[in-house]
Design a protein around this motif. Structure first.
Motif, PDB file in Angstrom:
ATOM      1  N   SER A   1       0.835  -1.207   0.000  1.00 27.99           N
ATOM      2  CA  SER A   1       0.000   0.000   0.000  1.00 27.99           C
ATOM      3  C   SER A   1       0.868   1.255   0.000  1.00 27.99           C
ATOM      4  O   SER A   1       0.509   2.256  -0.601  1.00 27.99           O
ATOM      5  CB  SER A   1      -0.972   0.007   1.182  1.00 27.99           C
ATOM      6  OG  SER A   1      -0.312   0.283   2.395  1.00 27.99           O
ATOM      7  N   TRP A   2       2.022   1.201   0.675  1.00 31.35           N
ATOM      8  CA  TRP A   2       2.934   2.349   0.629  1.00 31.35           C
ATOM      9  C   TRP A   2       3.399   2.588  -0.803  1.00 31.35           C
ATOM     10  O   TRP A   2       3.476   3.711  -1.266  1.00 31.35           O
ATOM     11  CB  TRP A   2       4.172   2.119   1.482  1.00 31.35           C
ATOM     12  CG  TRP A   2       3.951   2.059   2.951  1.00 31.35           C
ATOM     13  CD1 TRP A   2       2.842   2.464   3.641  1.00 31.35           C
ATOM     14  CD2 TRP A   2       4.860   1.547   3.906  1.00 31.35           C
ATOM     15  NE1 TRP A   2       3.010   2.224   4.972  1.00 31.35           N
ATOM     16  CE2 TRP A   2       4.247   1.664   5.172  1.00 31.35           C
ATOM     17  CE3 TRP A   2       6.124   1.002   3.833  1.00 31.35           C
ATOM     18  CZ2 TRP A   2       4.865   1.267   6.344  1.00 31.35           C
ATOM     19  CZ3 TRP A   2       6.743   0.607   5.000  1.00 31.35           C
ATOM     20  CH2 TRP A   2       6.116   0.737   6.237  1.00 31.35           C
ATOM     21  N   ILE A   3       3.750   1.500  -1.470  1.00 32.73           N
ATOM     22  CA  ILE A   3       4.276   1.612  -2.834  1.00 32.73           C
ATOM     23  C   ILE A   3       3.215   2.158  -3.783  1.00 32.73           C
ATOM     24  O   ILE A   3       3.494   2.990  -4.634  1.00 32.73           O
ATOM     25  CB  ILE A   3       4.771   0.232  -3.329  1.00 32.73           C
ATOM     26  CG1 ILE A   3       5.985  -0.197  -2.510  1.00 32.73           C
ATOM     27  CG2 ILE A   3       5.102   0.264  -4.807  1.00 32.73           C
ATOM     28  CD1 ILE A   3       6.362  -1.647  -2.705  1.00 32.73           C
ATOM     29  N   ASN A   4       1.994   1.694  -3.626  1.00 32.24           N
ATOM     30  CA  ASN A   4       0.929   2.045  -4.569  1.00 32.24           C
ATOM     31  C   ASN A   4       0.161   3.307  -4.197  1.00 32.24           C
ATOM     32  O   ASN A   4      -0.704   3.734  -4.951  1.00 32.24           O
ATOM     33  CB  ASN A   4      -0.048   0.868  -4.689  1.00 32.24           C
ATOM     34  CG  ASN A   4       0.636  -0.368  -5.235  1.00 32.24           C
ATOM     35  OD1 ASN A   4       1.518  -0.276  -6.081  1.00 32.24           O
ATOM     36  ND2 ASN A   4       0.263  -1.518  -4.728  1.00 32.24           N
ATOM     37  N   GLN A   5       0.471   3.882  -3.049  1.00 35.27           N
ATOM     38  CA  GLN A   5      -0.234   5.083  -2.594  1.00 35.27           C
ATOM     39  C   GLN A   5       0.017   6.240  -3.561  1.00 35.27           C
ATOM     40  O   GLN A   5       1.114   6.430  -4.054  1.00 35.27           O
ATOM     41  CB  GLN A   5       0.270   5.468  -1.205  1.00 35.27           C
ATOM     42  CG  GLN A   5      -0.412   6.643  -0.594  1.00 35.27           C
ATOM     43  CD  GLN A   5      -1.568   6.254   0.285  1.00 35.27           C
ATOM     44  OE1 GLN A   5      -1.660   5.113   0.693  1.00 35.27           O
ATOM     45  NE2 GLN A   5      -2.443   7.167   0.556  1.00 35.27           N
ATOM     46  N   ASP A   6      -1.022   6.996  -3.829  1.00 32.19           N
ATOM     47  CA  ASP A   6      -0.896   8.191  -4.666  1.00 32.19           C
ATOM     48  C   ASP A   6      -0.723   9.380  -3.736  1.00 32.19           C
ATOM     49  O   ASP A   6      -1.679   9.847  -3.123  1.00 32.19           O
ATOM     50  CB  ASP A   6      -2.140   8.369  -5.545  1.00 32.19           C
ATOM     51  CG  ASP A   6      -1.986   9.532  -6.510  1.00 32.19           C
ATOM     52  OD1 ASP A   6      -0.841   9.930  -6.793  1.00 32.19           O
ATOM     53  OD2 ASP A   6      -3.022  10.048  -6.958  1.00 32.19           O
TER      54      ASP A   6
END
Length: 107
Positions: free
Chosen positions: A73-78
């Motif tokens: 989720s950190w990686i994919n967070q906008d």
């Protein structure tokens, strides 16, 4: 990680390999546990140890999966970018997430 892959990883642990082979343990998918083919006390002990370790391994894997989901989720967070400094911190956090996932996957 699915249960089959998890079990394959578990069965590669040296002490587990030793006990499974020595006591000729078989895995029951329907029961999600190991069974013995003989009735000796030593084999029963090995079976109990392996089943306890298997349970603990599965519980640990649940926690790892939660951490992995958090890292993803950190990686994919906008993120909304406010400054170059923020961009650097965001990139560091994404890199950290990727490192966590690589480590969990054994890469």
């Amino acid at each position: 990680m699915d249960i089959q892959k998890s079990r394959e990883r578990f069965e590669r642990l040296p002490k587990i390999v030793e006990k499974i082979k020595r006591s000729r343990l078989n895995f029951s998918k329907s029961l999600n546990r190991y069974l013995i083919s003989s009735m000796s006390d030593d084999d029963q002990f090995d079976c109990d140890v392996v089943n306890g370790a298997w349970y603990a391994f599965q519980e640990q894997q649940k926690q790892i999966n939660e951490i992995k989901a958090m890292a993803e989720s950190w990686i994919n967070q906008d993120y909304t970018h406010n400054s170059d400094s923020t961009d650097i911190k965001i990139q560091q956090m994404k890199d950290c997430g990727r490192d966590i996932i690589r480590k969990i996957n054994g890469e």
